[in-house]
Write a protein that holds these residues in place. Structure first.
Motif, PDB file in Angstrom:
ATOM      1  N   THR A   1      33.943  -1.198  21.096  1.00  0.00           N
ATOM      2  CA  THR A   1      33.028  -1.067  22.244  1.00  0.00           C
ATOM      3  C   THR A   1      33.470  -1.853  23.491  1.00  0.00           C
ATOM      4  O   THR A   1      33.917  -2.977  23.432  1.00  0.00           O
ATOM      5  CB  THR A   1      31.487  -1.113  22.096  1.00  0.00           C
TER       6      THR A   1
ATOM      7  N   THR B   1      29.756  -2.170  29.790  1.00  0.00           N
ATOM      8  CA  THR B   1      29.990  -1.424  31.112  1.00  0.00           C
ATOM      9  C   THR B   1      28.985  -2.028  32.325  1.00  0.00           C
ATOM     10  O   THR B   1      29.373  -1.703  33.431  1.00  0.00           O
ATOM     11  CB  THR B   1      29.502   0.028  30.917  1.00  0.00           C
TER      12      THR B   1
ATOM     13  N   ARG C   1      24.437  -2.504  28.144  1.00  0.00           N
ATOM     14  CA  ARG C   1      25.207  -1.141  27.735  1.00  0.00           C
ATOM     15  C   ARG C   1      26.629  -1.161  27.196  1.00  0.00           C
ATOM     16  O   ARG C   1      27.314  -1.729  27.998  1.00  0.00           O
ATOM     17  CB  ARG C   1      24.947  -0.471  29.078  1.00  0.00           C
TER      18      ARG C   1
ATOM     19  N   GLU D   1      29.999   1.047  25.783  1.00  0.00           N
ATOM     20  CA  GLU D   1      30.620   2.288  25.492  1.00  0.00           C
ATOM     21  C   GLU D   1      31.417   2.174  24.517  1.00  0.00           C
ATOM     22  O   GLU D   1      32.063   1.283  24.240  1.00  0.00           O
ATOM     23  CB  GLU D   1      31.095   2.774  26.779  1.00  0.00           C
ATOM     24  N   GLU D   2      31.587   3.241  23.468  1.00  0.00           N
ATOM     25  CA  GLU D   2      32.685   3.265  22.517  1.00  0.00           C
ATOM     26  C   GLU D   2      33.884   3.459  22.886  1.00  0.00           C
ATOM     27  O   GLU D   2      33.729   4.524  23.963  1.00  0.00           O
ATOM     28  CB  GLU D   2      32.127   4.253  21.337  1.00  0.00           C
TER      29      GLU D   2
END
Length: 130
Positions: free
Chosen positions: A59, A62, A84, A86-87
């Motif tokens: 990941t 962000t 946060r 994101e993969e």
């Protein structure tokens, strides 16, 4: 060409990250990879790392305001821990195979050139009782 140089540098960075953490991955000491800092912005580097570290989850952070802090502060409470993520999708199997071949070539050359250099050793964790 500049683009070829950029790809070569990115592949070297990805292979070095894999080399340094390979032992920890092999013993199950890490279960995922979180990319922070400037490298997290480069889609090509994220994809290479996802391919090399597969099947581990990769990941990236962000939130620009928290770049680089998550890895250093993850044990603490607060925004850095809750940022946060994101993969990153791993590349298709043929591309993962090519990355594995590039990694094998990288480690072969690295070992021949720097194999005796103490400061170049990857991370090592001893598990007591095993």
């Amino acid at each position: 060409r500049g683009a070829d140089l950029l790809r070569a540098v990115a592949l070297g960075m990805a292979c070095e990250a894999m080399r340094v953490f390979a032992g920890l991955r092999e013993i199950g000491a890490i279960d995922s990879v979180v990319l922070t800092g400037g490298g997290r912005n480069a889609a090509y580097l994220r994809t290479m790392l996802a391919g090399l570290f597969a099947p581990l989850r990769v990941t990236y952070e962000t939130d620009d305001d928290l770049a680089v802090t998550r890895g250093a502060l993850t044990a603490f409470e607060g925004a850095a821990k809750r940022c946060r993520l994101e993969e990153v999708a791993a590349p298709i199997p043929p591309d993962r195979q090519r990355l594995a071949e590039a990694y094998a070539a990288y480690t072969s050359v690295f070992d021949r050139l720097y194999g005796t250099e103490v400061n170049g050793r990857p991370y090592h964790v001893e598990v007591r009782g095993k």
